[in-house]
Design a protein around this motif. Structure first.
Motif, PDB file in Angstrom:
ATOM      1  N   GLU A   6       2.312   0.020 -13.653  1.00  0.00           N
ATOM      2  CA  GLU A   6       3.215   1.072 -13.196  1.00  0.00           C
ATOM      3  C   GLU A   6       4.589   0.956 -13.851  1.00  0.00           C
ATOM      4  O   GLU A   6       5.189   1.958 -14.224  1.00  0.00           O
ATOM      5  CB  GLU A   6       3.364   1.006 -11.677  1.00  0.00           C
ATOM      6  N   ARG A  50      -0.837  -1.287 -10.201  1.00  0.00           N
ATOM      7  CA  ARG A  50      -1.427  -0.531  -9.099  1.00  0.00           C
ATOM      8  C   ARG A  50      -2.924  -0.318  -9.334  1.00  0.00           C
ATOM      9  O   ARG A  50      -3.352  -0.067 -10.455  1.00  0.00           O
ATOM     10  CB  ARG A  50      -0.751   0.839  -8.950  1.00  0.00           C
ATOM     11  N   PHE A  86      -2.948   3.976  -3.186  1.00  0.00           N
ATOM     12  CA  PHE A  86      -2.988   2.861  -4.129  1.00  0.00           C
ATOM     13  C   PHE A  86      -2.566   1.570  -3.435  1.00  0.00           C
ATOM     14  O   PHE A  86      -1.808   1.581  -2.461  1.00  0.00           O
ATOM     15  CB  PHE A  86      -2.075   3.121  -5.331  1.00  0.00           C
ATOM     16  N   TYR A 126       0.864  -1.181   0.000  1.00  0.00           N
ATOM     17  CA  TYR A 126       0.000   0.000   0.000  1.00  0.00           C
ATOM     18  C   TYR A 126       0.895   1.223   0.000  1.00  0.00           C
ATOM     19  O   TYR A 126       1.965   1.230   0.620  1.00  0.00           O
ATOM     20  CB  TYR A 126      -0.896   0.003   1.238  1.00  0.00           C
ATOM     21  N   GLU A 175       5.021  -4.219 -12.017  1.00  0.00           N
ATOM     22  CA  GLU A 175       4.215  -3.714 -10.915  1.00  0.00           C
ATOM     23  C   GLU A 175       2.906  -3.169 -11.469  1.00  0.00           C
ATOM     24  O   GLU A 175       2.895  -2.397 -12.426  1.00  0.00           O
ATOM     25  CB  GLU A 175       4.949  -2.610 -10.155  1.00  0.00           C
ATOM     26  N   HIS A 232      -5.663   2.289  -7.973  1.00  0.00           N
ATOM     27  CA  HIS A 232      -5.831   3.533  -7.227  1.00  0.00           C
ATOM     28  C   HIS A 232      -7.176   3.530  -6.514  1.00  0.00           C
ATOM     29  O   HIS A 232      -8.213   3.188  -7.106  1.00  0.00           O
ATOM     30  CB  HIS A 232      -5.713   4.731  -8.158  1.00  0.00           C
ATOM     31  N   SER A 276      -0.768  -2.115  -4.495  1.00  0.00           N
ATOM     32  CA  SER A 276       0.117  -2.555  -5.574  1.00  0.00           C
ATOM     33  C   SER A 276       0.485  -4.018  -5.418  1.00  0.00           C
ATOM     34  O   SER A 276       0.465  -4.572  -4.311  1.00  0.00           O
ATOM     35  CB  SER A 276       1.389  -1.701  -5.615  1.00  0.00           C
TER      36      SER A 276
END
Length: 263
Positions: free
Chosen positions: A105, A94, A61, A53, A92, A96, A63
């Protein structure tokens, strides 16, 4: 003829002497090579999945990071080459919290770094290379994905009275490609310095600062990142990070916490 007849006798006597000498219980005088505390097959597993987080510019977000292989600078070092990083195909994603959007990401095709300390006898090279896709913030607030190719070389030294601390400094350059960038590309170079510390049972810490001057841009980009990772078990670790990135005159601040599982 007499000399020729004596030669086999002399050789046989020498052979007998060497055989007798080899049977004497005398140490060789050479040090035994050190046995590592942890064998390579006893280190952490090379695959890793991480969940966490964080917040960036006021947006929260969640992740997930997946790394198929292999090892990075903050992973537990036991069983691996110290202060080295070799990563492939790490990505990665994410989600949101404010708008429930899901985004990629970054995707690291190759991410390699070596922080090899020098001393008075050997002078190994420290270097890094990264090829992948990352999000970069633009002045209008957008964060598009760009292709990034970067690399550099450095010198690294252990602090004399703090052998667990390695300081590295060098030159770094990068090329970014993307149709949403000004001129669709950015090329820059500049210095990078860092401190890599082994904190024992408190894991490892890496502090890094970088400045990049890009062509046809009046303001340099600046990056500051602090990250620490603490192992819980052979298969699990927790980490925290904080970063400040200034790109094209826009500042992006980020912090987060992650749980890492090796398998």
């Amino acid at each position: 003829l007499a000399g020729a007849a004596q030669e086999p006798t002399t050789a046989s006597r020498l052979h007998a002497l060497l055989v007798a000498r080899s049977r004497l219980p005398v140490a060789s005088g050479l040090d035994e090579p050190p046995t590592p505390d942890v064998r390579p097959d006893e280190g952490h597993a090379s695959r890793r999945i991480s969940i966490g987080y964080g917040r960036t510019d006021g947006r929260s977000f969640a992740s997930i990071v997946v790394r198929p292989a292999y090892h990075d600078l903050l992973d537990p070092q036991a069983g691996f080459r110290e202060n080295s990083q070799v990563g492939f195909f790490e990505f990665e994603a994410r989600r949101h919290v404010d708008d429930d959007s899901l985004q990629l990401e970054r995707f690291d095709l190759v991410n390699i770094q070596s922080v090899a300390p020098r001393n008075r006898f050997i002078a190994p090279s420290s270097w890094d290379v990264h090829v992948g896709i990352v999000r970069r913030r633009l002045p209008d607030g957008r964060r598009p994905l760009v292709v990034e190719l970067s690399g550099g070389s450095a010198w690294a030294f252990r602090l004399p009275r703090l052998r667990a601390v390695v300081v590295h400094a060098g030159w770094h350059s990068e090329l970014q490609l993307g149709h949403e960038l000004p001129r669709s590309w950015r090329l820059g170079a500049g210095p990078r310095v860092g401190v890599l510390a082994d904190l024992g049972r408190f894991g490892r810490l890496h502090l890094e600062a970088q400045g990049l001057w890009h062509l046809e841009e009046s303001k340099p980009s600046r990056h500051l990142r602090l990250e620490q990772r603490v192992p819980l078990t052979r298969a699990m670790a927790v980490g925290v990070s904080s970063a400040r990135q200034e790109t094209l005159g826009e500042v992006e601040r980020q912090f987060g916490a992650m749980l890492h599982v090796y398998f």
